[in-house]
Write a protein that holds these residues in place. Structure first.
Motif, mmCIF file in Angstrom:
data_model
loop_
_atom_site.group_PDB
_atom_site.id
_atom_site.type_symbol
_atom_site.label_atom_id
_atom_site.label_comp_id
_atom_site.label_asym_id
_atom_site.label_seq_id
_atom_site.Cartn_x
_atom_site.Cartn_y
_atom_site.Cartn_z
ATOM 1 N N GLU A 154 -5.755 66.015 17.747
ATOM 2 C CA GLU A 154 -4.325 65.910 17.468
ATOM 3 C C GLU A 154 -3.740 64.596 17.970
ATOM 4 O O GLU A 154 -2.860 64.006 17.350
ATOM 5 C CB GLU A 154 -3.579 67.090 18.114
ATOM 6 C CG GLU A 154 -4.028 68.463 17.613
ATOM 7 C CD GLU A 154 -3.739 68.657 16.132
ATOM 8 O OE1 GLU A 154 -2.794 68.012 15.619
ATOM 9 O OE2 GLU A 154 -4.449 69.449 15.496
ATOM 10 N N GLU A 155 -4.242 64.123 19.113
ATOM 11 C CA GLU A 155 -3.657 62.939 19.732
ATOM 12 C C GLU A 155 -4.158 61.666 19.069
ATOM 13 O O GLU A 155 -5.298 61.576 18.623
ATOM 14 C CB GLU A 155 -3.997 62.912 21.228
ATOM 15 C CG GLU A 155 -3.407 64.073 22.008
ATOM 16 C CD GLU A 155 -3.765 64.003 23.468
ATOM 17 O OE1 GLU A 155 -4.618 63.166 23.825
ATOM 18 O OE2 GLU A 155 -3.202 64.768 24.260
ATOM 19 N N LYS A 156 -3.271 60.682 19.029
ATOM 20 C CA LYS A 156 -3.622 59.366 18.506
ATOM 21 C C LYS A 156 -3.716 58.373 19.662
ATOM 22 O O LYS A 156 -3.369 58.679 20.795
ATOM 23 C CB LYS A 156 -2.557 58.877 17.510
ATOM 24 C CG LYS A 156 -2.365 59.767 16.295
ATOM 25 C CD LYS A 156 -1.291 59.183 15.387
ATOM 26 C CE LYS A 156 -1.053 60.064 14.173
ATOM 27 N NZ LYS A 156 0.010 59.499 13.305
ATOM 28 N N GLY A 157 -4.175 57.154 19.330
ATOM 29 C CA GLY A 157 -4.145 56.081 20.311
ATOM 30 C C GLY A 157 -5.471 55.846 21.015
ATOM 31 O O GLY A 157 -6.415 56.639 20.920
ATOM 32 N N ARG A 158 -5.508 54.719 21.745
ATOM 33 C CA ARG A 158 -6.735 54.271 22.394
ATOM 34 C C ARG A 158 -7.177 55.222 23.492
ATOM 35 O O ARG A 158 -8.364 55.514 23.639
ATOM 36 C CB ARG A 158 -6.520 52.870 22.966
ATOM 37 C CG ARG A 158 -7.747 52.279 23.622
ATOM 38 C CD ARG A 158 -7.480 50.866 24.098
ATOM 39 N NE ARG A 158 -7.118 49.992 22.982
ATOM 40 C CZ ARG A 158 -6.775 48.712 23.128
ATOM 41 N NH1 ARG A 158 -6.725 48.177 24.345
ATOM 42 N NH2 ARG A 158 -6.469 47.980 22.080
ATOM 43 N N ARG A 159 -6.213 55.734 24.287
ATOM 44 C CA ARG A 159 -6.585 56.615 25.393
ATOM 45 C C ARG A 159 -7.230 57.890 24.879
ATOM 46 O O ARG A 159 -8.215 58.379 25.444
ATOM 47 C CB ARG A 159 -5.348 56.940 26.235
ATOM 48 C CG ARG A 159 -4.814 55.757 27.022
ATOM 49 C CD ARG A 159 -3.642 56.173 27.888
ATOM 50 N NE ARG A 159 -3.127 55.054 28.676
ATOM 51 C CZ ARG A 159 -2.087 55.132 29.498
ATOM 52 N NH1 ARG A 159 -1.449 56.303 29.629
ATOM 53 N NH2 ARG A 159 -1.683 54.070 30.164
ATOM 54 N N SER A 160 -6.676 58.435 23.810
ATOM 55 C CA SER A 160 -7.237 59.652 23.220
ATOM 56 C C SER A 160 -8.660 59.410 22.733
ATOM 57 O O SER A 160 -9.560 60.231 22.955
ATOM 58 C CB SER A 160 -6.360 60.124 22.063
ATOM 59 O OG SER A 160 -6.975 61.193 21.367
ATOM 60 N N CYS A 161 -8.864 58.264 22.081
ATOM 61 C CA CYS A 161 -10.202 57.928 21.571
ATOM 62 C C CYS A 161 -11.188 57.736 22.720
ATOM 63 O O CYS A 161 -12.346 58.179 22.637
ATOM 64 C CB CYS A 161 -10.135 56.667 20.714
ATOM 65 S SG CYS A 161 -9.296 56.903 19.124
ATOM 66 N N ASN A 162 -10.740 57.092 23.803
ATOM 67 C CA ASN A 162 -11.621 56.884 24.946
ATOM 68 C C ASN A 162 -12.019 58.205 25.594
ATOM 69 O O ASN A 162 -13.162 58.377 26.042
ATOM 70 C CB ASN A 162 -10.948 55.976 25.986
ATOM 71 C CG ASN A 162 -10.892 54.530 25.529
ATOM 72 O OD1 ASN A 162 -11.686 54.103 24.690
ATOM 73 N ND2 ASN A 162 -9.938 53.773 26.063
#
Length: 227
Positions: A12-20
């Protein structure tokens, strides 16, 4: 070709932190889009996705919750070293519509020009873009090279492709060729090289400049004597 299946996890979450965070859990972030449907953010098991990439399985079924969707692997993003996959994009496809995809090209055999003439087999196209139904994509394209002599080549239009598979590349594009070894230099080549060495415009130019300078110095010396 059997279409492999890959389990997907919704995110559900987007962004670099979520991907990491996903990567630390052993998942590779992904986006699925196309065919007029909303984009879906997903995650694939690192080892499972890499296995498909290593096997050149660029078409597979995504098993996301209760829905199974055939997709084509469109883009792979690697880390700054080019070693690890960090993100992928996949596009929805229809199993009844043709798609374009790159297929690995391999050679089979030992060319005459290599084993008897000391030549070198040079691959020009390592992947061939073809158009086909998703379940008709060949795993690889094999090129027979046994009969190739030095100077011979195999072109796209000469490939033996499976039924229903059409090459997108120009038919006259060279796939593989047998070239002479680097040390093979003909007498004609040597004569041309000697002629080039004998005729150096820079040297001639310098000689003319030196003659002009000597004449100018002589003229100036005569003027000083007259004074």
């Amino acid at each position: 070709m059997d279409i492999p299946e890959l389990k997907a996890f919704s995110r559900e979450e987007k962004g670099r932190r979520s991907c990491n965070r996903m990567r630390r859990k052993g998942l590779i972030p992904a986006v699925m889009y196309g065919r007029g449907k909303p984009n879906l953010m997903l995650g694939f098991e690192h080892k499972d996705l890499n296995k498909l990439i290593d096997e050149h399985a660029l078409v597979f079924n995504v098993d996301a919750d209760i829905e199974k969707t055939p997709v084509q692997l469109l883009e792979i993003q690697y880390d700054h070293l080019g070693d690890e996959v960090i993100h992928v994009d996949v596009g929805r496809i229809s199993m009844t519509e043709t798609i374009e995809v790159g297929v690995a090209v391999e050679t089979k055999g030992d060319p005459v020009g290599v084993r008897e003439g000391g030549g070198v087999l040079e691959m020009i196209l390592h992947d061939l873009v073809v158009e086909s139904l998703p379940n008709s994509i060949p795993e690889k394209i094999v090129v027979e090279v046994d009969d190739l002599e030095i100077g011979d080549d195999v072109r796209v239009g000469e490939l033996d492709l499976p039924d229903g598979v059409k090459a997108v590349e120009d038919a006259d594009s060279v796939v593989v060729t047998c070239v002479p070894p680097m040390e093979m230099v003909t007498e004609e080549d040597e004569e041309m090289l000697e002629e080039d060495v004998m005729a150096e415009p820079e040297v001639i130019g310098r000689e003319e400049e030196e003659e002009e300078e000597e004449e100018l110095e002589a003229e100036e010396g005569e003027e000083e004597v007259e004074e």
